[in-house]
Design an enzyme around this catalytic site. Structure first.
Site, PDB file in Angstrom:
ATOM      1  CE  LYS A   1      85.148  46.126  18.338  1.00  0.00           C
ATOM      2  NZ  LYS A   1      84.862  47.381  19.008  1.00  0.00           N
TER       3      LYS A   1
HETATM    4  C1  LIG Z   1      85.263  48.692  18.846  1.00  0.00           C
HETATM    5  C2  LIG Z   1      84.617  49.757  19.669  1.00  0.00           C
HETATM    6  C3  LIG Z   1      84.555  51.114  19.252  1.00  0.00           C
HETATM    7  C4  LIG Z   1      85.223  51.588  17.976  1.00  0.00           C
HETATM    8  O1  LIG Z   1      84.536  51.177  16.824  1.00  0.00           O
HETATM    9  P1  LIG Z   1      85.280  51.204  15.397  1.00  0.00           P
HETATM   10  O2  LIG Z   1      84.336  50.542  14.465  1.00  0.00           O
HETATM   11  O3  LIG Z   1      86.559  50.441  15.588  1.00  0.00           O
HETATM   12  O4  LIG Z   1      85.518  52.632  15.058  1.00  0.00           O
HETATM   13  C5  LIG Z   1      83.901  52.025  20.059  1.00  0.00           C
HETATM   14  N1  LIG Z   1      83.345  51.650  21.241  1.00  0.00           N
HETATM   15  C6  LIG Z   1      83.369  50.364  21.673  1.00  0.00           C
HETATM   16  C7  LIG Z   1      82.758  50.039  22.980  1.00  0.00           C
HETATM   17  C8  LIG Z   1      83.997  49.374  20.909  1.00  0.00           C
HETATM   18  O5  LIG Z   1      84.032  48.101  21.378  1.00  0.00           O
END
Ligand SMILES: *Cc1c(COP(=O)(O)O)cnc(C)c1O
Length: 494
Positions: A110
């Site tokens: 993120k």
């Molecule tokens: C948010 C997240 C995901 C999922 O990603 P999306 O863009 O919502 O599909 C996968 N792994 C981790 C560690 C995340 O924080």
């Protein structure tokens, strides 16, 4: 480059406006009128640094930003906050390439978007002549809240308030949040679970009276959630970067197709890969990996999206999702930009909890392969890769790795493959330790992470070590019905 809603043909707006609005007035998501194409060869691009590439790609989307504005945003985002100058290193293990997207300040992918979004937002406000202060209000189940806090901390013209469920985040995640620095940050636990925290925050967004009161004081509320186009565009960059790294290291030949595997929740990350493919990056299959919440697997297989099912709580909590919001942007693309159809499907989803796409759209899903991994398969994947390579991956990445192993077996497709590695194994250290068979009974959180680092012969990330000694700066605990007062009090001194 103009942007429009997935649900109507007009109005057409510039990127700075789309970033500020977040979501369109008709409830749709903003999409570029047309995806940009490249005007340089991939070989030429392969000599660019991460920041240079970010500029090259993002400037094609954010055409209303001038060079200095965008470069400033990029320089603020991808700096020493990342523990490697590569920003997104590519590591080969067992014949597959892990694109490690977790080297930012909060140890999860993120950060790739949330470290730049605040600067894009701030610049957009300036461009749109908005002089209010933006208040970011977020309920979090863990990763997003901390990444948003870290991104917005001390960004002029913004304040950020994060609420997390008292009983719903891991100890490390909680420590990450309550030690957050920055004079514009506010963090509080909320009594209850994630839904309680989420509902409390939603009630603030729906409170028109409060919004007016805040507007009078010069504040506007915003949420920085993953449907903002300003979060999506920065994610396109690292798929190019991964491909170009393979090219530079001569692991693939010119224009060779690769596959991409993405552990998926809200469908943002994999949609960025799809955008990269449409922009001309040679990607063959987009492999969408789910955990036991396998609604996307069913959708890709049958064309039916059915959310009428129970949510499973898994060891990959950031993928425990039943409504993948960004799928709406894919529906828009594969329906040949049919706004009425998208509007219709989304209406059915909210009223009946289910929709089915027509055959013509299903045809255009063929670039996607969907599958899922059970909890047992996730643990087995972590164990197996550790035993053969000594390499540890987190539970989310392991979902992708497990799905990829099955894909290879079923199809015999041996094209070079990149797995989006979305979190540091130390962020989910307890489950990773269990998976590789460490005896962690009686160890506290830090002891077990040290033991895991020893076993994998790697250093603990500085972001973890710091947590041990950082002072607790936020210790408030609010009841659900108190949240409005809490918000007003934080913003009151003005
Ligand atoms: C948010 C997240 C995901 C999922 O990603 P999306 O863009 O919502 O599909 C996968 N792994 C981790 C560690 C995340 O924080």
């Amino acid at each position: 480059m103009k942007y429009k809603s997935t649900r109507s043909k007009t109005p057409l707006i510039y990127s700075s406006e789309a970033i500020l609005k977040g979501i369109a007035e008709d409830g749709g998501l903003y999409v570029p009128l047309q995806l940009p194409t490249l005007d340089s060869s991939l070989e030429d691009l392969s000599s660019l640094s991460y920041k240079e590439l970010a500029y090259y790609i993002m400037s094609r989307f954010l055409t209303d930003f001038d060079e200095k504005e965008l470069m400033d945003c990029i320089n603020y985002a991808y700096n020493e906050k990342f523990d490697t100058p590569l920003i997104a290193p590519l590591i080969e293990k067992s014949g597959v390439h892990f694109l490690e997207l977790y080297h930012g300040p909060t140890l999860a992918f993120k950060d790739m978007a949330l470290s730049i979004l605040p600067h894009l937002l701030k610049t957009s406000m300036k461009k749109q002549n908005i002089h209010q202060e933006v208040i970011i209000l977020t309920a979090t189940s863990g990763d997003t809240g901390k990444a948003a806090l870290e991104g917005f901390a001390n960004v002029e013209g913004t304040k950020i308030m994060v609420f997390f469920p008292q009983d719903g985040v891991s100890n490390i995640q909680k420590l990450q949040m309550v030690t957050q620095e920055g004079s514009n940050t506010f963090v509080s636990a909320i009594e209850g679970n994630f839904d309680d925290a989420q509902n409390a925050v939603k009630s603030i967004f729906n409170d028109k009276q409060l919004a007016e009161k805040l507007a009078d004081k010069g504040y506007i509320l915003s949420s920085a959630n993953s449907i903002n186009i300003g979060r999506l565009i920065p994610q396109v960059v690292y798929y190019f970067y991964g491909y170009l790294t393979l090219l530079k290291e001569a692991k693939i030949s010119k224009d060779e197709n690769i596959n991409v595997v993405v552990p998926t929740g809200n469908f943002g990350n994999i949609l960025a890969a799809f955008y990269a493919k449409k922009m001309g990056l040679p990607i063959g299959k987009l492999i969408c990996a789910s955990n036991e919440n396998n609604i996307l697997y069913d959708f890709i297989k049958t064309g039916v999206y059915d959310r009428r099912r129970a949510l499973h709580l898994t060891t990959s909590p950031s993928m425990d999702i039943l409504i993948s919001s960004n799928l709406e942007r894919l529906l828009y693309e594969i329906s040949n930009c049919n706004e009425n159809l998208v509007q219709n499907l989304m209406h059915r989803l909210s009223t009946e909890g289910i929709y089915e796409i027509p055959d013509s759209m299903r045809q255009r899903l063929k670039d996607f392969h969907g599958d899922y991994a059970t909890e047992a398969e996730v643990f087995e994947a972590i164990r197996q890769l550790f035993v053969t390579e000594g390499y540890i991956m987190d539970t989310h990445t392991a979902v992708a790795y497990s799905v990829y192993q099955k894909y290879k077996k079923q199809t015999g497709d041996t094209a070079p493959t990149i797995i989006a590695s979305t979190a540091s194994p130390f962020k989910f250290g307890k489950d990773v330790s269990k998976a590789i068979g460490l005896d962690i009974a009686d160890l506290d959180d830090f002891e077990l992470l040290e033991k895991l680092a020893d076993a994998a012969k790697v250093k603990l990330p500085a972001a973890v070590i710091e947590l041990k000694t950082k002072p607790i700066l936020h210790d408030s605990l609010a009841k659900k019905h108190e949240i409005k007062t809490v918000v007003e009090n934080f913003l009151g001194g003005r």
